[in-house]
Design a protein around this motif. Structure first.
Motif, PDB file in Angstrom:
ATOM      1  N   ALA A  89      29.045  51.122  39.142  1.00 15.36           N
ATOM      2  CA  ALA A  89      28.609  50.777  40.496  1.00 15.36           C
ATOM      3  C   ALA A  89      29.532  51.460  41.492  1.00 15.36           C
ATOM      4  CB  ALA A  89      28.627  49.258  40.700  1.00 15.36           C
ATOM      5  N   ASP A  90      28.947  52.192  42.412  1.00  7.18           N
ATOM      6  CA  ASP A  90      29.739  52.944  43.400  1.00  7.18           C
ATOM      7  C   ASP A  90      30.756  53.846  42.700  1.00  7.18           C
ATOM      8  OD1 ASP A  90      28.406  51.717  45.558  1.00  7.18           O
ATOM      9  OD2 ASP A  90      29.749  49.979  45.421  1.00  7.18           O
ATOM     10  N   ASP A  91      30.321  54.434  41.578  1.00  7.52           N
ATOM     11  CA  ASP A  91      31.151  55.365  40.796  1.00  7.52           C
ATOM     12  C   ASP A  91      32.376  54.705  40.186  1.00  7.52           C
ATOM     13  OD1 ASP A  91      29.475  57.572  41.158  1.00  7.52           O
ATOM     14  OD2 ASP A  91      30.446  58.127  43.033  1.00  7.52           O
ATOM     15  N   LEU A  92      32.333  53.403  39.981  1.00  7.40           N
ATOM     16  CA  LEU A  92      33.431  52.670  39.357  1.00  7.40           C
ATOM     17  C   LEU A  92      32.909  51.904  38.147  1.00  7.40           C
ATOM     18  CD1 LEU A  92      35.189  51.234  42.551  1.00  7.40           C
ATOM     19  CD2 LEU A  92      35.974  53.155  41.141  1.00  7.40           C
ATOM     20  N   LEU A  93      33.770  51.741  37.139  1.00  6.55           N
ATOM     21  CA  LEU A  93      33.396  51.058  35.899  1.00  6.55           C
ATOM     22  C   LEU A  93      33.803  49.585  35.964  1.00  6.55           C
ATOM     23  CD1 LEU A  93      32.397  51.217  32.907  1.00  6.55           C
ATOM     24  CD2 LEU A  93      34.774  51.744  32.286  1.00  6.55           C
ATOM     25  N   TYR A  94      32.808  48.711  35.857  1.00  5.59           N
ATOM     26  CA  TYR A  94      33.057  47.266  35.903  1.00  5.59           C
ATOM     27  C   TYR A  94      32.605  46.605  34.606  1.00  5.59           C
ATOM     28  CZ  TYR A  94      33.694  47.609  40.990  1.00  5.59           C
ATOM     29  OH  TYR A  94      34.144  47.930  42.241  1.00  5.59           O
ATOM     30  N   LEU A  95      33.295  45.527  34.227  1.00  3.73           N
ATOM     31  CA  LEU A  95      32.840  44.664  33.144  1.00  3.73           C
ATOM     32  C   LEU A  95      31.988  43.578  33.783  1.00  3.73           C
ATOM     33  CD1 LEU A  95      32.985  43.757  30.138  1.00  3.73           C
ATOM     34  CD2 LEU A  95      34.941  42.327  30.798  1.00  3.73           C
ATOM     35  N   ARG A  96      30.726  43.440  33.314  1.00  3.39           N
ATOM     36  CA  ARG A  96      29.810  42.454  33.886  1.00  3.39           C
ATOM     37  C   ARG A  96      29.583  41.261  32.968  1.00  3.39           C
ATOM     38  NH1 ARG A  96      30.552  43.700  38.990  1.00  3.39           N
ATOM     39  NH2 ARG A  96      29.359  45.504  39.753  1.00  3.39           N
ATOM     40  N   GLU A  97      29.512  41.515  31.648  1.00  2.00           N
ATOM     41  CA  GLU A  97      29.292  40.435  30.683  1.00  2.00           C
ATOM     42  C   GLU A  97      30.168  40.660  29.454  1.00  2.00           C
ATOM     43  OE1 GLU A  97      25.143  40.469  29.775  1.00  2.00           O
ATOM     44  OE2 GLU A  97      24.530  39.727  31.750  1.00  2.00           O
ATOM     45  N   PHE A  98      30.513  39.570  28.807  1.00  2.00           N
ATOM     46  CA  PHE A  98      31.342  39.671  27.599  1.00  2.00           C
ATOM     47  C   PHE A  98      30.988  38.505  26.688  1.00  2.00           C
ATOM     48  CE2 PHE A  98      35.378  39.349  25.163  1.00  2.00           C
ATOM     49  CZ  PHE A  98      35.505  40.667  24.777  1.00  2.00           C
ATOM     50  N   PRO A 109      39.515  31.694  30.375  1.00  2.00           N
ATOM     51  CA  PRO A 109      38.838  32.320  31.514  1.00  2.00           C
ATOM     52  C   PRO A 109      39.051  33.833  31.516  1.00  2.00           C
ATOM     53  CG  PRO A 109      40.147  30.424  32.208  1.00  2.00           C
ATOM     54  CD  PRO A 109      40.549  30.734  30.796  1.00  2.00           C
ATOM     55  N   ILE A 110      38.042  34.562  31.946  1.00  2.00           N
ATOM     56  CA  ILE A 110      38.148  36.013  32.131  1.00  2.00           C
ATOM     57  C   ILE A 110      37.937  36.293  33.611  1.00  2.00           C
ATOM     58  CG2 ILE A 110      37.135  38.262  31.617  1.00  2.00           C
ATOM     59  CD1 ILE A 110      36.365  37.263  28.892  1.00  2.00           C
ATOM     60  N   GLY A 111      38.976  36.747  34.278  1.00  2.00           N
ATOM     61  CA  GLY A 111      38.873  36.977  35.711  1.00  2.00           C
ATOM     62  C   GLY A 111      38.499  35.718  36.474  1.00  2.00           C
ATOM     63  N   GLY A 112      38.973  34.573  35.977  1.00  2.00           N
ATOM     64  CA  GLY A 112      38.669  33.307  36.626  1.00  2.00           C
ATOM     65  C   GLY A 112      37.323  32.717  36.248  1.00  2.00           C
ATOM     66  N   VAL A 113      36.577  33.402  35.372  1.00  2.00           N
ATOM     67  CA  VAL A 113      35.247  32.943  34.969  1.00  2.00           C
ATOM     68  C   VAL A 113      35.304  32.285  33.597  1.00  2.00           C
ATOM     69  CG1 VAL A 113      32.886  33.659  34.417  1.00  2.00           C
ATOM     70  CG2 VAL A 113      34.115  34.741  36.320  1.00  2.00           C
ATOM     71  N   LEU A 114      34.760  31.076  33.488  1.00  2.00           N
ATOM     72  CA  LEU A 114      34.699  30.372  32.211  1.00  2.00           C
ATOM     73  C   LEU A 114      33.392  30.718  31.498  1.00  2.00           C
ATOM     74  CD1 LEU A 114      36.022  26.881  33.368  1.00  2.00           C
ATOM     75  CD2 LEU A 114      37.176  28.472  31.811  1.00  2.00           C
ATOM     76  N   PRO A 115      33.392  30.639  30.171  1.00  2.00           N
ATOM     77  CA  PRO A 115      32.176  30.984  29.423  1.00  2.00           C
ATOM     78  C   PRO A 115      31.102  29.921  29.536  1.00  2.00           C
ATOM     79  CG  PRO A 115      33.821  30.133  27.929  1.00  2.00           C
ATOM     80  CD  PRO A 115      34.495  30.252  29.270  1.00  2.00           C
ATOM     81  N   LYS A 116      29.857  30.352  29.318  1.00  2.00           N
ATOM     82  CA  LYS A 116      28.734  29.431  29.282  1.00  2.00           C
ATOM     83  C   LYS A 116      28.180  29.428  27.867  1.00  2.00           C
ATOM     84  CE  LYS A 116      27.517  30.657  34.048  1.00  2.00           C
ATOM     85  NZ  LYS A 116      26.492  31.260  34.942  1.00  2.00           N
ATOM     86  N   GLY A 117      28.150  28.278  27.246  1.00  2.00           N
ATOM     87  CA  GLY A 117      27.593  28.199  25.896  1.00  2.00           C
ATOM     88  C   GLY A 117      28.439  28.927  24.875  1.00  2.00           C
ATOM     89  N   GLY A 118      29.662  28.456  24.648  1.00  2.00           N
ATOM     90  CA  GLY A 118      30.547  29.105  23.679  1.00  2.00           C
ATOM     91  C   GLY A 118      31.274  30.276  24.302  1.00  2.00           C
ATOM     92  N   GLY A 119      31.143  31.457  23.687  1.00  2.00           N
ATOM     93  CA  GLY A 119      31.893  32.608  24.159  1.00  2.00           C
ATOM     94  C   GLY A 119      31.122  33.567  25.022  1.00  2.00           C
ATOM     95  N   SER A 120      30.127  33.101  25.761  1.00  2.00           N
ATOM     96  CA  SER A 120      29.296  33.967  26.580  1.00  2.00           C
ATOM     97  C   SER A 120      29.747  33.953  28.039  1.00  2.00           C
ATOM     98  CB  SER A 120      27.824  33.520  26.486  1.00  2.00           C
ATOM     99  OG  SER A 120      27.006  34.349  27.268  1.00  2.00           O
ATOM    100  N   TYR A 121      30.271  35.090  28.492  1.00  2.00           N
ATOM    101  CA  TYR A 121      30.740  35.229  29.875  1.00  2.00           C
ATOM    102  C   TYR A 121      29.764  36.104  30.655  1.00  2.00           C
ATOM    103  CZ  TYR A 121      35.249  33.655  27.978  1.00  2.00           C
ATOM    104  OH  TYR A 121      36.265  32.946  27.351  1.00  2.00           O
ATOM    105  N   SER A 122      29.400  35.675  31.840  1.00  2.00           N
ATOM    106  CA  SER A 122      28.511  36.465  32.688  1.00  2.00           C
ATOM    107  C   SER A 122      29.028  36.442  34.124  1.00  2.00           C
ATOM    108  CB  SER A 122      27.080  35.910  32.618  1.00  2.00           C
ATOM    109  OG  SER A 122      27.044  34.551  33.030  1.00  2.00           O
ATOM    110  N   ASP A 123      28.398  37.245  34.973  1.00  2.00           N
ATOM    111  CA  ASP A 123      28.796  37.328  36.389  1.00  2.00           C
ATOM    112  C   ASP A 123      30.249  37.753  36.547  1.00  2.00           C
ATOM    113  OD1 ASP A 123      26.228  36.410  37.206  1.00  2.00           O
ATOM    114  OD2 ASP A 123      26.860  34.344  36.827  1.00  2.00           O
ATOM    115  N   LEU A 124      30.703  38.623  35.652  1.00  2.00           N
ATOM    116  CA  LEU A 124      32.063  39.142  35.764  1.00  2.00           C
ATOM    117  C   LEU A 124      32.104  40.287  36.766  1.00  2.00           C
ATOM    118  CD1 LEU A 124      32.988  39.224  31.955  1.00  2.00           C
ATOM    119  CD2 LEU A 124      33.688  37.516  33.652  1.00  2.00           C
ATOM    120  N   ASP A 125      33.259  40.494  37.350  1.00  2.00           N
ATOM    121  CA  ASP A 125      33.423  41.544  38.362  1.00  2.00           C
ATOM    122  C   ASP A 125      34.796  42.194  38.182  1.00  2.00           C
ATOM    123  OD1 ASP A 125      32.634  43.107  40.567  1.00  2.00           O
ATOM    124  OD2 ASP A 125      33.728  41.802  41.950  1.00  2.00           O
ATOM    125  N   LEU A 126      35.048  42.680  36.963  1.00  2.00           N
ATOM    126  CA  LEU A 126      36.351  43.249  36.633  1.00  2.00           C
ATOM    127  C   LEU A 126      36.295  44.768  36.625  1.00  2.00           C
ATOM    128  CD1 LEU A 126      37.555  40.967  33.680  1.00  2.00           C
ATOM    129  CD2 LEU A 126      38.157  40.818  36.096  1.00  2.00           C
TER     130      LEU A 126
END
Length: 210
Positions: A89-98, A109-126
């Motif tokens: 996005a905008d020529d930069l590499l971001y992690l969005r889901e893990f 937490p990954i970047g302040g985001v907790l997982p939903k349903g076990g180890g599923s992380y979404s809405d990341l902005d790293l």
């Protein structure tokens, strides 16, 4: 937010390959529950399309260990124990889901985001400060499918190399025509060549600089 990198390297393809080769030599009974299969690949969202990440060189991409967790191969299609979705996005590499199969179910937490349903992380902005080259591909040819490891660039119609420095895209190179001339090359080599080397190569995402 930018994410830093620890000293932990990307999982050794050689280690995975050798371990799987030893399992391949076992009897069917010994291999029960340890079948070798194609792997869930990382995805890269680029210019409105979803690509498979089929290779990288020069640096490290994200790992579970980087976030203080230990991925475990809980299913045969995810021997690393994790997989990711990135976006340019905008020529930069971001992690969005893990997604991670954490050995002790210690989901941090990954970047302040907790997982939903076990180890599923979404809405990341790293922002991932990767320096090197990433190879992405789409439009997969089913007749080039290999039931082992990650699918090779020679199995896709569209292949693109992205050159990055500190997470910023510096160059985009369409390699589709070159790989079209090599279509199915890896599958042929995997099925007829040395089994150890085939397994190692199938599980490796690293490629030599060209």
């Amino acid at each position: 937010m930018q994410v830093g990198f620890s000293e932990d390297r990307h999982p050794s393809s050689t280690g995975i390959g050798n371990r799987l080769y030893l399992q391949r030599k076992k009897s069917p009974a010994q291999r029960k529950g340890q079948s070798m299969t194609a792997q869930i690949d990382d995805k890269v969202l680029f210019e409105g399309e979803t690509y498979s990440l089929v290779g990288f060189t020069g640096g490290d991409l994200v790992t579970a260990e980087q976030f203080g967790m230990k991925g475990v191969g809980a299913i045969t299609s995810c021997w690393r124990g994790y997989y990711a979705t990135y976006e340019i996005a905008d020529d930069l590499l971001y992690l969005r889901e893990f997604f991670v199969f954490e050995e002790n179910k210690n989901y941090l937490p990954i970047g302040g985001v907790l997982p939903k349903g076990g180890g599923s992380y979404s809405d990341l902005d790293l922002l991932i400060p990767f320096t090197g080259k990433i190879r992405i591909a789409k439009d997969f040819f089913r007749d080039c499918y290999v039931h082992m490891g990650f699918q090779h660039a020679t199995a896709y119609a569209t292949v693109v190399d992205l050159t990055l420095k500190d997470g910023q895209v510096l160059a985009v190179q369409d390699r589709s025509e070159e790989f079209a001339a090599r279509r199915g090359e890896f599958k042929k080599r995997f099925e007829s060549g040395d089994p150890v080397q085939g397994i190692v190569e199938a599980f490796s995402l690293e490629f030599d600089p060209e």
